[in-house]
Design an enzyme around this catalytic site. Structure first.
Site, mmCIF file in Angstrom:
data_model
loop_
_atom_site.group_PDB
_atom_site.id
_atom_site.type_symbol
_atom_site.label_atom_id
_atom_site.label_comp_id
_atom_site.label_asym_id
_atom_site.label_seq_id
_atom_site.Cartn_x
_atom_site.Cartn_y
_atom_site.Cartn_z
ATOM 1 N N ASP A 38 -5.477 -3.735 -2.907
ATOM 2 C CA ASP A 38 -4.497 -3.353 -1.885
ATOM 3 C C ASP A 38 -3.729 -4.557 -1.335
ATOM 4 O OD1 ASP A 38 -3.332 -2.466 0.658
ATOM 5 O OD2 ASP A 38 -4.507 -0.656 0.353
ATOM 6 N N SER A 94 0.827 -1.193 0.000
ATOM 7 C CA SER A 94 0.000 0.000 0.000
ATOM 8 C C SER A 94 0.872 1.257 0.000
ATOM 9 C CB SER A 94 -0.953 -0.045 1.204
ATOM 10 O OG SER A 94 -2.029 0.828 1.040
#
Length: 256
Positions: free
Chosen positions: A159, A40
């Site tokens: 993600d 991320s």
């Protein structure tokens, strides 16, 4: 030795402080790093160091973007705020044209396959555009930024923090970096209390204490400008403490 940066949303400005400190005080140490990893927001910091992108310009862009997120009525949730588009714009401007060559074999990015719901660490990139797609996928939180998932290699991705938020590479020692305090962290805040217990969330251990609970709120909602600057400075200071502790500074400096 490897460096791994945790996923942490808008708290990723902490990593900017860490990166700036490493560049300024330990360039020889950075040159000795075999691989960079991240999930991320942490993948962006890892990419910045792996490709020698301009730290100051990247940091300024991210801080401005974080401040921009607060200007809309609903903050980063506002339809007027395009996080993905702005991240892509910054990558296009500041990642070098040969970034995919610099990153291949050295930059390990955590992503989550929508098809299998499993984690994959990607480390080979055919072009700058593909590297940017992988980075955007690693930062793509479903619903928060939308449902138009990035695609590459014939799949859709989300993600990386959903399945592996703090990658530990299977070769050499991995230095773990996180804006959350927890066990086994090498560069992270040192809180007054470790709390009543600790939990492991998608491969990242954190203490259950007041400070971490307050930090959790900053993942999705950034603080005001002064708060952002404090987080950046905290990352810088924590990294400098680590460098002094391990005698890795290229020259002697007092801890600020």
């Amino acid at each position: 030795m490897n460096l791994s940066f945790a996923g942490c949303g808008f708290l990723g400005v902490y990593h900017l402080g860490v990166a700036k400190c490493l560049v300024e005080h330990a360039p020889n140490f950075l040159r000795s790093i075999k691989a960079f990893a991240g999930a991320s927001a942490g993948s962006l910091a890892a990419a910045m160091l792996a490709t020698s992108a301009p730290i100051d310009k990247c940091s300024e862009y991210v801080v401005d973007l974080t401040n921009e997120a607060r200007k809309n009525p609903l903050g980063p949730f506002s339809p007027q705020f395009d996080l993905v588009g702005n991240l892509r714009k910054g990558m296009e401007e500041y990642l070098p044209s040969n970034c995919h060559k610099l990153a291949s074999g050295r930059l390990f990015i955590s992503v989550t396959s929508l098809k299998t719901r499993k984690n994959l660490m990607i480390s080979e990139y055919e072009s700058k555009d593909e590297l940017m797609k992988v980075l955007l996928a690693s930062c793509y939180i479903p619903f928060y930024v939308g449902l138009d998932f990035p695609e590459f290699k014939g799949q859709k991705w989300a993600d990386g923090g959903l399945t592996n938020n703090l990658p530990v590479l299977p070769f050499g020692e991995t230095i773990l970096i996180s804006p959350f305090s927890g066990k086994d962290m090498h560069i992270s805040p040192e809180d007054e209390s470790q709390g009543i217990t600790d939990i492991t969330f998608h491969n990242m251990n954190i203490f259950v204490n007041r400070e971490n609970l307050q930090r959790e709120l900053r993942i999705f909602i950034p603080p005001k400008k002064e708060g952002i600057e404090e987080i950046v400075q905290k990352g810088y200071e924590d990294a400098l403490k680590f460098l002094h502790k391990k005698n890795l500074c290229d020259h002697s400096l007092l801890v600020v």
